[in-house]
Design a protein around this motif. Structure first.
Motif, short mmCIF file in Angstrom:
data_model
loop_
_atom_site.label_atom_id
_atom_site.label_comp_id
_atom_site.label_asym_id
_atom_site.label_seq_id
_atom_site.Cartn_x
_atom_site.Cartn_y
_atom_site.Cartn_z
N TYR A 95 0.84 -1.20 0.00
CA TYR A 95 0.00 0.00 0.00
C TYR A 95 0.87 1.25 0.00
CZ TYR A 95 -3.46 3.48 1.24
OH TYR A 95 -4.25 4.59 1.23
N GLN A 98 2.19 1.79 -3.45
CA GLN A 98 1.15 2.22 -4.38
C GLN A 98 0.62 3.63 -4.07
OE1 GLN A 98 0.28 0.53 -7.17
NE2 GLN A 98 1.93 -0.82 -6.54
N GLU A 99 0.60 3.99 -2.80
CA GLU A 99 0.06 5.28 -2.35
C GLU A 99 1.07 6.01 -1.48
OE1 GLU A 99 -2.89 6.50 -3.21
OE2 GLU A 99 -3.42 4.74 -4.39
#
Length: 177
Positions: A95, A98-99
């Motif tokens: 995560y 990705q972010e």
């Protein structure tokens, strides 16, 4: 205003500020407190951990009147080259990749982060999460609807740091002592 009035006013302002800080601490998610504790122990361990190259004894140095932790040196010299490949698919770390965390600027507000593609950029992102939390850019802006994102990023940063300490015996030994 008399001296007594000035003292009373200062005490009142102190009490207001103390209550505000207490409110912040009580509202601070456990994950944020945990990350700050991990970071504190990591910085202590980096001050104590010996370097293999003999340049300087530890991953810290005095710069003027300030102690500086040499995170970049540690990542370059000690963290395994394949660390990123081994952690990138872990749910929380995935995560984070990705972010990635944004950074706040005075002129432009929130600025998107650079992509996370290797161990160096991963540790820069972890440090950005720490900076956002420490400098008040996270968890005081919950109305913006990003608390879940913030918590996931904080959890991911904590996992990266703990995994790092677990893989480095010398660092791990100083983490608790």
């Amino acid at each position: 205003m008399s001296e007594a009035d000035t003292v009373a006013y200062a005490e009142q302002r102190y009490q207001e500020l103390a209550q505000s800080v207490d409110d912040i601490l009580l509202g601070l998610p456990t994950e944020a407190s945990r990350l700050m504790a991990i970071y504190a122990r990591l910085e202590y361990a980096l001050m104590k951990r010996e370097r293999p190259n003999g340049q300087s004894p530890t991953f810290s140095k005095d710069q003027g009147n300030q102690l500086v932790i040499l995170y970049g040196d540690y990542v370059n010299e000690i963290v395994a080259d394949d660390f990123f490949d081994r952690v990138k698919d872990l749910p929380d770390v995935g995560y984070l990749i990705q972010e990635p965390p944004r950074r706040r600027t005075v002129e432009n507000g929130w600025v998107d982060a650079q992509p996370i593609t290797d161990k160096r950029s991963l540790f820069k992102a972890v440090k950005q999460i720490r900076n956002n939390l420490l400098h008040g850019n996270k968890f005081r802006i919950l109305l913006e609807g990003e608390q879940d994102r913030d918590i996931r990023l904080v959890e991911a940063a904590a996992k990266v740091l703990v995994r790092t300490a677990a893989e480095d015996e010398l660092l791990f030994n100083h983490f608790y002592y």
